[in-house]
Design a protein around this motif. Structure first.
Motif, short mmCIF file in Angstrom:
data_model
loop_
_atom_site.label_atom_id
_atom_site.label_comp_id
_atom_site.label_asym_id
_atom_site.label_seq_id
_atom_site.Cartn_x
_atom_site.Cartn_y
_atom_site.Cartn_z
N PHE A 60 0.85 -1.21 0.02
CA PHE A 60 -0.02 -0.06 0.03
C PHE A 60 0.72 1.41 0.13
N ILE A 61 1.75 1.20 1.09
CA ILE A 61 2.87 2.45 0.92
C ILE A 61 3.49 2.31 -0.50
N ILE A 62 3.89 1.68 -1.00
CA ILE A 62 4.80 1.61 -2.36
C ILE A 62 3.52 2.07 -3.34
N GLY A 63 2.40 1.73 -3.34
CA GLY A 63 1.33 2.41 -4.19
C GLY A 63 0.98 3.68 -4.00
N LEU A 64 1.18 4.37 -2.66
CA LEU A 64 1.12 5.45 -2.42
C LEU A 64 2.18 6.46 -3.05
N GLU A 65 3.29 6.00 -3.03
CA GLU A 65 4.62 6.79 -3.65
C GLU A 65 4.60 6.58 -5.13
N LEU A 66 3.78 5.84 -5.87
CA LEU A 66 4.11 5.65 -7.24
C LEU A 66 2.88 6.57 -7.92
N ALA A 111 -1.89 -8.51 -1.56
CA ALA A 111 -0.98 -7.47 -1.65
C ALA A 111 -1.63 -6.62 -3.08
N LEU A 112 -2.03 -7.46 -4.15
CA LEU A 112 -2.57 -6.70 -5.23
C LEU A 112 -3.77 -5.81 -4.96
N GLY A 113 -4.63 -6.04 -3.88
CA GLY A 113 -5.47 -5.23 -3.60
C GLY A 113 -5.03 -4.03 -2.72
N ALA A 114 -4.07 -4.36 -1.87
CA ALA A 114 -3.42 -2.77 -1.24
C ALA A 114 -2.72 -1.96 -2.17
N PHE A 115 -2.07 -2.66 -3.13
CA PHE A 115 -1.06 -1.89 -4.09
C PHE A 115 -2.34 -1.08 -4.92
N LEU A 116 -3.38 -1.68 -5.37
CA LEU A 116 -4.22 -0.62 -6.18
C LEU A 116 -4.84 0.48 -5.32
N ALA A 117 -5.23 0.08 -4.15
CA ALA A 117 -5.58 1.16 -3.11
C ALA A 117 -4.69 2.25 -3.04
N GLY A 118 -3.50 1.91 -2.75
CA GLY A 118 -2.43 2.94 -2.58
C GLY A 118 -2.30 3.76 -3.83
N LEU A 119 -2.25 3.17 -5.08
CA LEU A 119 -2.17 3.76 -6.42
C LEU A 119 -3.00 4.73 -6.92
N LEU A 120 -4.30 4.31 -6.38
CA LEU A 120 -5.52 5.25 -6.67
C LEU A 120 -5.57 6.50 -5.77
N LEU A 121 -4.70 6.37 -4.52
CA LEU A 121 -4.65 7.64 -3.62
C LEU A 121 -3.34 8.29 -3.70
N ALA A 122 -2.56 7.84 -4.87
CA ALA A 122 -1.18 8.30 -4.97
C ALA A 122 -1.09 9.89 -5.22
N ASP A 123 -2.39 10.36 -5.69
CA ASP A 123 -2.54 11.91 -6.05
C ASP A 123 -3.35 12.49 -5.11
N SER A 124 -3.73 11.71 -4.19
CA SER A 124 -4.74 12.37 -3.36
C SER A 124 -4.09 13.54 -2.29
N GLU A 125 -5.04 14.26 -1.97
CA GLU A 125 -4.56 15.18 -0.81
C GLU A 125 -4.43 14.53 0.50
N TYR A 126 -4.76 13.46 0.56
CA TYR A 126 -4.67 12.74 1.96
C TYR A 126 -3.50 11.68 1.92
N ARG A 127 -2.83 11.74 0.89
CA ARG A 127 -1.80 10.87 0.94
C ARG A 127 -0.70 10.81 1.89
N HIS A 128 -0.19 12.14 2.30
CA HIS A 128 0.86 12.10 3.33
C HIS A 128 0.10 11.65 4.61
N GLU A 129 -0.99 11.96 4.93
CA GLU A 129 -1.75 11.67 6.26
C GLU A 129 -1.93 10.26 6.19
N LEU A 130 -2.29 9.40 5.04
CA LEU A 130 -2.35 8.19 4.91
C LEU A 130 -1.00 7.59 5.22
N GLU A 131 -0.06 7.80 4.70
CA GLU A 131 1.13 7.32 4.83
C GLU A 131 1.84 7.23 6.15
N ALA A 132 1.71 8.49 6.92
CA ALA A 132 1.82 8.59 8.31
C ALA A 132 1.20 7.91 9.41
#
Length: 605
Positions: free
Chosen positions: A70-76, A245-266
């Motif tokens: 999920f974190i990797i998806g957020l960063e991509l 892991a595929l589901g988590a990756f997709l969820a992170g990828l969908l939120l990569a450009d979200s304004e809540y990305r850094h909050e989610l990562e933290a």
């Protein structure tokens, strides 16, 4: 520990093993990942047997990989991928395909594995450890080096490639055991349908949900929502027979450009770190050390074979596709030659799906674990055998060496943060000065603001001081950021120019005392800025400007008195501590007296 052990007892064992062994591994420069693996080996059934059933924690530990994906998806984010597209999708793809082809061919031809198993073996062992590789580079401060940047790009592609590989393992197993095409088609449709649900639902539902939760301003609800999205998506994918892991990756990828990305990562990061550590511990627990004892030649031979295949291929790819030099390509190969954490996941699924038998799986896990253990040792060895070429010092232009200027009233040694401020004020007041520094970059930067009289010169050399006309100056300001250099410079100036007024930068009270011995006025680096921070804090807490200023002035006078008193005994630690305790009590009494005077004045008025 017996099978009826409580979950609380198991948690204590896991945490105690991590707390004791991981810091030790870090101190030995082996890395945290290897520490977790060793901790798992020690508490597992092969050694102490504190946890008798490693499978009891496997499902919980898999959440660590889920959260990592999920974190990797957020960063991509798409923009980041576009900037790194050549290194990621060019060099990374070449590495995975070439390494997978070679290892798969060896498994197929030399070890007689079936084609499906050889494909999974080749691609699984082609992957390297993201956590292990990036941590090794960070510990050696090589992330921004050429091989560090290329290693990051390759690991990034491997993380992406791991997703379809994890999803592909059940399909390969199904092709072996279920030759019917209707079941395979149904499974494929279910996979595509679940992915479509995640993508569409994530795009239209996730952001409104997070927006509504953010308005509550409740941290625990926000954290629960983040975990719900990750675990819920992973559960949905697991229901249709696809990797969580595929589901988590997709969820992170969908939120990569979200304004809540850094909050989610933290919010996810602490859970990810603990659960990923638990995952490595569970892998270590599953390592069958009896194989190493009974068949050491086989296990060690496979480990060496893995490194011997991957290292030259990575060296070749780094040189040819990455444009690295020989040493950088060699370091790239060493960092990525070991197996990775995703191979554990891939091979575990392969075992569960019947692609591998239990003995082969145990051998693979032990081989990857040993290859990880080899990596820090190889990096230490290569760092000692191959010394990095020293960066040649920049040639100092003649105009920087030729100290020329009007007769100075002030000479400044060191043009860092403090020296530059002093020079700016003197220049604004038209006070002639000469500044000395040993950094060509600093001199260039300072001179770029105008005709500033700053020159290249070491203030510890008497001939430099003479050239700077220190004998004609009134003040010598020592402002370098090295306390020892400041003290040595003060000693030299006091010896050569006994009547010079010296103002020197000090880092702490001990440096102040040593400068006071030289009859130099010591200025503590952070003292006055700390006083200003305190004054503003007191005003913010309700004191008036006059009250806050009075408190700060009182503290400043009292601290200077204490400093002078401690200077008489600063070589006696016990007396210094006694003076500090007495001074603290005295200061509290003075503040209390000031408060009472203010109250009396208010009552009388």
């Amino acid at each position: 520990m017996p099978h009826e052990e409580s979950l609380l007892g198991a948690a204590v064992v896991f945490l105690l093993a991590a707390v004791l062994i991981v810091p030790l591994a870090k101190r030995l420069q082996l890395g945290a990942v290897l520490g977790y693996l060793f901790a798992g080996v020690i508490i597992g059934p092969s050694v102490l047997g504190l946890i008798g059933n490693p499978q009891s924690v496997s499902h919980i530990s898999e959440l660590g990989v889920v959260l990592l994906l999920f974190i990797i998806g957020l960063e991509l984010s798409p923009k980041r991928l576009w900037v790194m597209r050549k290194a990621v999708f060019g060099v990374g793809l070449a590495q995975v395909l070439l390494t997978g082809l070679v290892i798969g061919s060896v498994a197929l031809l030399a070890f007689g594995q079936p084609l499906n198993s050889a494909v999974v073996l080749g691609l699984g062992l082609a992957l390297s450890s993201t956590a292990f590789g990036l941590q090794s580079l960070a510990e050696r401060k090589e992330l921004n080096a050429p091989h560090g940047r290329l290693a990051f790009a390759i690991l990034l592609f491997q993380d992406i490639a791991a997703i379809p590989l994890i999803a592909m393992v059940p399909l390969l197993a199904g092709a072996t055991h279920e030759p019917g095409t209707s079941d395979g088609l149904t499974h494929g449709l279910r996979v595509l349908g679940s992915i479509a649900i995640v993508v569409v639902g994530g795009r239209y539902l996730l952001r409104p949900v997070f927006r509504a939760v953010a308005k509550t301003k409740l941290q625990e609800v926000s954290t629960a929502t983040a975990l719900l999205v990750v675990i819920g998506t992973a559960w949905l994918m697991d229901l249709v027979g696809v990797s969580m892991a595929l589901g988590a990756f997709l969820a992170g990828l969908l939120l990569a450009d979200s304004e809540y990305r850094h909050e989610l990562e933290a919010q996810i990061e602490p859970f990810k770190g603990l659960l990923l550590g638990l995952f490595f511990i569970s892998v270590g627990m599953g390592a069958n050390l009896s194989l190493l004892i009974n068949t050491p030649v086989t296990v060690i031979g496979l480990t060496l074979l893995l490194v011997a295949i991957k290292l030259p291929l990575l060296f070749f790819i780094g040189r040819l596709a990455g444009g690295l030099g020989r040493q950088s390509a060699l370091r790239l190969g060493l960092v990525l030659a070991a197996g990775g954490e995703f191979a554990f996941v891939v091979f575990q699924i392969g075992r569960d799906q019947g692609l591998f038998d239990a003995s082969l799986y145990d051998t693979l896990v032990l081989t990857i674990t040993l290859s990880m253990a080899m990596t820090p040792l190889l990096l230490l060895a290569i760092s000692r055998l191959i010394k990095p070429k020293p960066v040649p010092a920049r040639e100092v232009p003649d105009e920087y060496r030729a100290i020329d200027g009007d007769t100075p009233r002030v000479v400044i040694a060191g043009m860092g943060r403090m020296g530059q401020i002093v020079s700016r004020i003197l220049r604004a007041q038209n006070v002639p000065f000469i500044a000395l520094d040993t950094s060509v970059e600093t001199i260039e930067f300072t001179r770029s603001f105008g005709n500033v009289p700053v020159f290249y010169g070491d203030p510890l050399r008497p001939e430099i001081l003479r050239a700077a006309k220190v004998d004609q100056a009134e003040y010598f300001v020592i402002a370098t950021d090295d306390p020892d250099t400041n003290i040595k410079t003060a000693e030299l100036v006091r010896k050569l120019y006994p009547h010079m007024k010296i103002i020197a930068r000090a880092r702490n009270r001990q440096h102040v005392h040593r400068l006071m011995d030289l009859d130099a006025q010591a200025i503590r680096e952070t003292f006055y800025s700390s006083l200003e921070m305190s004054r503003r804090t007191l005003v913010g807490l309700g004191l008036s400007e006059e009250q806050a200023k009075a408190r700060i002035d009182r503290f400043k006078r009292h601290d200077e008195q204490v400093l002078n008193a401690q200077h008489l005994v600063y070589d006696d630690e016990a007396k210094v501590m006694q003076t500090a305790v007495e001074a603290r009590a005295e200061l509290a009494q003075l503040f209390e007296a000031d408060r009472r005077e203010e109250e009396d004045a208010q009552l009388s008025s």
